[in-house]
Write a protein that holds these residues in place. Structure first.
Motif, mmCIF file in Angstrom:
data_model
loop_
_atom_site.group_PDB
_atom_site.id
_atom_site.type_symbol
_atom_site.label_atom_id
_atom_site.label_comp_id
_atom_site.label_asym_id
_atom_site.label_seq_id
_atom_site.Cartn_x
_atom_site.Cartn_y
_atom_site.Cartn_z
ATOM 1 N N TYR A 81 -8.673 1.187 -4.386
ATOM 2 C CA TYR A 81 -7.738 0.741 -3.357
ATOM 3 C C TYR A 81 -8.406 -0.360 -2.548
ATOM 4 C CZ TYR A 81 -10.342 3.941 -0.225
ATOM 5 O OH TYR A 81 -11.318 4.584 0.480
ATOM 6 N N ASN A 82 -7.605 -1.155 -1.858
ATOM 7 C CA ASN A 82 -8.142 -2.216 -1.009
ATOM 8 C C ASN A 82 -7.195 -2.467 0.156
ATOM 9 O OD1 ASN A 82 -6.016 -3.697 -2.081
ATOM 10 N ND2 ASN A 82 -7.297 -4.864 -3.494
ATOM 11 N N GLN A 83 -7.464 -3.533 0.922
ATOM 12 C CA GLN A 83 -6.661 -3.805 2.115
ATOM 13 C C GLN A 83 -5.217 -4.171 1.769
ATOM 14 O OE1 GLN A 83 -9.382 -5.305 1.178
ATOM 15 N NE2 GLN A 83 -9.203 -7.544 1.209
ATOM 16 N N PRO A 118 -3.650 -0.204 0.400
ATOM 17 C CA PRO A 118 -4.502 0.796 1.062
ATOM 18 C C PRO A 118 -4.307 2.191 0.497
ATOM 19 C CG PRO A 118 -2.686 0.145 2.485
ATOM 20 C CD PRO A 118 -2.656 -0.780 1.310
ATOM 21 N N SER A 119 -5.314 3.013 0.729
ATOM 22 C CA SER A 119 -5.281 4.377 0.224
ATOM 23 C C SER A 119 -4.229 5.215 0.946
ATOM 24 C CB SER A 119 -6.660 5.025 0.412
ATOM 25 O OG SER A 119 -6.606 6.397 0.117
ATOM 26 N N THR A 120 -3.539 6.045 0.180
ATOM 27 C CA THR A 120 -2.610 7.028 0.748
ATOM 28 C C THR A 120 -3.036 8.429 0.325
ATOM 29 O OG1 THR A 120 -1.136 6.799 -1.168
ATOM 30 C CG2 THR A 120 -0.676 5.408 0.752
ATOM 31 N N PHE A 129 -13.779 11.054 -0.611
ATOM 32 C CA PHE A 129 -13.694 9.799 0.132
ATOM 33 C C PHE A 129 -12.222 9.433 0.301
ATOM 34 C CE2 PHE A 129 -13.629 8.459 -4.280
ATOM 35 C CZ PHE A 129 -12.758 7.377 -4.310
ATOM 36 N N GLY A 130 -11.984 8.402 1.101
ATOM 37 C CA GLY A 130 -10.614 7.944 1.332
ATOM 38 C C GLY A 130 -9.955 8.561 2.543
ATOM 39 N N GLU A 131 -10.758 9.185 3.431
ATOM 40 C CA GLU A 131 -10.177 9.881 4.572
ATOM 41 C C GLU A 131 -9.480 8.959 5.559
ATOM 42 O OE1 GLU A 131 -14.674 9.448 5.471
ATOM 43 O OE2 GLU A 131 -13.362 9.828 3.758
ATOM 44 N N SER A 132 -9.714 7.652 5.466
ATOM 45 C CA SER A 132 -9.016 6.715 6.357
ATOM 46 C C SER A 132 -7.506 6.755 6.137
ATOM 47 C CB SER A 132 -9.532 5.292 6.145
ATOM 48 O OG SER A 132 -9.272 4.856 4.812
ATOM 49 N N LEU A 166 -5.215 8.137 8.879
ATOM 50 C CA LEU A 166 -4.871 7.372 10.074
ATOM 51 C C LEU A 166 -3.603 6.537 9.887
ATOM 52 C CD1 LEU A 166 -8.430 6.167 11.134
ATOM 53 C CD2 LEU A 166 -7.109 8.078 12.053
ATOM 54 N N ASN A 167 -3.335 6.150 8.638
ATOM 55 C CA ASN A 167 -2.136 5.366 8.325
ATOM 56 C C ASN A 167 -2.025 4.121 9.205
ATOM 57 O OD1 ASN A 167 0.194 4.814 6.843
ATOM 58 N ND2 ASN A 167 1.528 5.885 8.289
ATOM 59 N N LEU A 168 -3.152 3.419 9.357
ATOM 60 C CA LEU A 168 -3.163 2.216 10.175
ATOM 61 C C LEU A 168 -2.443 1.079 9.455
ATOM 62 C CD1 LEU A 168 -6.885 2.354 11.361
ATOM 63 C CD2 LEU A 168 -4.856 2.962 12.685
ATOM 64 N N PRO A 169 -1.778 0.190 10.200
ATOM 65 C CA PRO A 169 -1.045 -0.906 9.543
ATOM 66 C C PRO A 169 -1.980 -1.916 8.877
ATOM 67 C CG PRO A 169 -1.019 -1.156 11.926
ATOM 68 C CD PRO A 169 -1.587 0.196 11.653
ATOM 69 N N HIS A 170 -3.180 -2.095 9.431
ATOM 70 C CA HIS A 170 -4.141 -3.051 8.865
ATOM 71 C C HIS A 170 -5.448 -2.314 8.597
ATOM 72 C CE1 HIS A 170 -1.360 -6.243 9.890
ATOM 73 N NE2 HIS A 170 -1.335 -5.814 11.138
ATOM 74 N N ARG A 171 -5.814 -2.256 7.327
ATOM 75 C CA ARG A 171 -7.060 -1.579 6.957
ATOM 76 C C ARG A 171 -7.915 -2.530 6.129
ATOM 77 N NH1 ARG A 171 -4.879 3.910 4.296
ATOM 78 N NH2 ARG A 171 -2.786 3.629 5.133
ATOM 79 N N SER A 172 -9.190 -2.555 6.439
ATOM 80 C CA SER A 172 -10.098 -3.456 5.726
ATOM 81 C C SER A 172 -10.958 -2.705 4.725
ATOM 82 C CB SER A 172 -10.995 -4.196 6.723
ATOM 83 O OG SER A 172 -11.736 -3.279 7.512
ATOM 84 N N GLU A 173 -10.657 -1.423 4.500
ATOM 85 C CA GLU A 173 -11.487 -0.612 3.605
ATOM 86 C C GLU A 173 -11.062 -0.785 2.159
ATOM 87 O OE1 GLU A 173 -12.891 3.437 4.834
ATOM 88 O OE2 GLU A 173 -11.613 4.045 3.167
ATOM 89 N N GLN A 174 -12.049 -0.750 1.269
ATOM 90 C CA GLN A 174 -11.762 -0.797 -0.157
ATOM 91 C C GLN A 174 -12.740 0.098 -0.902
ATOM 92 O OE1 GLN A 174 -12.164 -5.076 -0.644
ATOM 93 N NE2 GLN A 174 -14.139 -4.812 -1.652
ATOM 94 N N ALA A 175 -12.310 0.587 -2.063
ATOM 95 C CA ALA A 175 -13.145 1.450 -2.891
ATOM 96 C C ALA A 175 -13.182 0.892 -4.304
ATOM 97 C CB ALA A 175 -12.607 2.877 -2.894
ATOM 98 N N THR A 176 -14.379 0.883 -4.889
ATOM 99 C CA THR A 176 -14.589 0.310 -6.208
ATOM 100 C C THR A 176 -15.438 1.260 -7.041
ATOM 101 O OG1 THR A 176 -14.669 -1.873 -5.146
ATOM 102 C CG2 THR A 176 -15.357 -1.746 -7.447
ATOM 103 N N ALA A 177 -15.088 1.438 -8.296
ATOM 104 C CA ALA A 177 -15.893 2.267 -9.196
ATOM 105 C C ALA A 177 -17.189 1.539 -9.543
ATOM 106 C CB ALA A 177 -15.107 2.587 -10.461
#
Length: 225
Positions: free
Chosen positions: A37-39, A42-44, A77-80, A83-94
């Motif tokens: 996932y990325n900005q 975003p992760s749900t 991981f992915g607990e952000s 928060l369900n924020l409208p703008h998220r800068s987090e990303q996850a990569t394998a």
């Protein structure tokens, strides 16, 4: 003379196991380097690493990537997503070929209503994570780059390493770019200190992995406080 009875330390409470309260979910596979996932997407969901390793990072205001942490088997991981924020800068990569189990936040909320101990288990994980981040912030405040890098390598060896017969610890081959994103400096400076640590005999590294002499490294930290 008044006497005082010895203080008896309370037994340490065992942490709650979230997997004891979570039903199995479908397993999704990701190839090495694939974005989870990325900005923009975003992760749900909350993710559990079944196999492999995942890098979670954030984009700084200047566009640079900052590594939050690396997660391996049996870690969430992915607990952000909560928060369900409208703008998220987090990303996850394998970081390598990985298998993940996922639950949407709505699924987690429904399960918590039926199994409230799951909320306790997840809260314990997130509190411990906050404590770890606090220690890392302290290191950013008081340590120079060499000490920050040393602490980071020791931490990775504790979480992600395998003990060798000679007492050293073998880790996967983290790139200098990834280490620089975790420590908060440039790849060139990480390369400089990694070469210095190698010359001093604290570690060896190649494309096959990093071998860390952790006890000696800890002693170096104490001597260079």
């Amino acid at each position: 003379m008044a006497t005082t009875s010895p203080t008896i330390a309370a037994p340490q409470k065992l942490l709650e196991d979230p997997l004891a309260h979570l039903p199995c979910s479908s397993i999704v596979e990701y190839r090495k380097g694939q974005m989870i996932y990325n900005q923009d997407q975003p992760s749900t969901s909350i993710y559990l690493v079944i196999d492999g390793k995942v890098k979670v990072s954030r984009l700084a205001d200047d566009g640079r990537q900052v590594v939050v942490d690396i997660y391996q088997g049996d870690e969430f991981f992915g607990e952000s997503a909560f928060l369900n924020l409208p703008h998220r800068s987090e990303q996850a990569t394998a970081l390598e070929n990985s298998k993940l189990m996922t639950w949407t936040t709505s699924e987690i909320e429904d399960i918590v209503m039926k199994r409230p101990r799951l909320a306790v288990a997840l809260l314990q994980i997130f509190v411990q994570r906050t404590i770890d981040f606090t220690h890392r912030i302290e290191s950013f405040s008081v340590d120079n780059i060499a000490r920050r890098l040393a602490r980071s390598l020791i931490r990775f060896s504790e979480r992600l390493g395998a003990q060798e017969d000679d007492g050293s610890v073998r880790m996967v081959p983290f790139t200098h770019e990834l280490l620089s994103q975790y420590v908060g400096t440039s790849r060139e400076i990480v390369t400089h200190y990694m070469n210095q640590f190698r010359r001093q005999g604290y570690l060896r590294y190649s494309r096959k992995g990093i071998i860390l002499h952790r006890d000696a490294f800890r002693e170096w930290l104490r001597q260079n406080a």
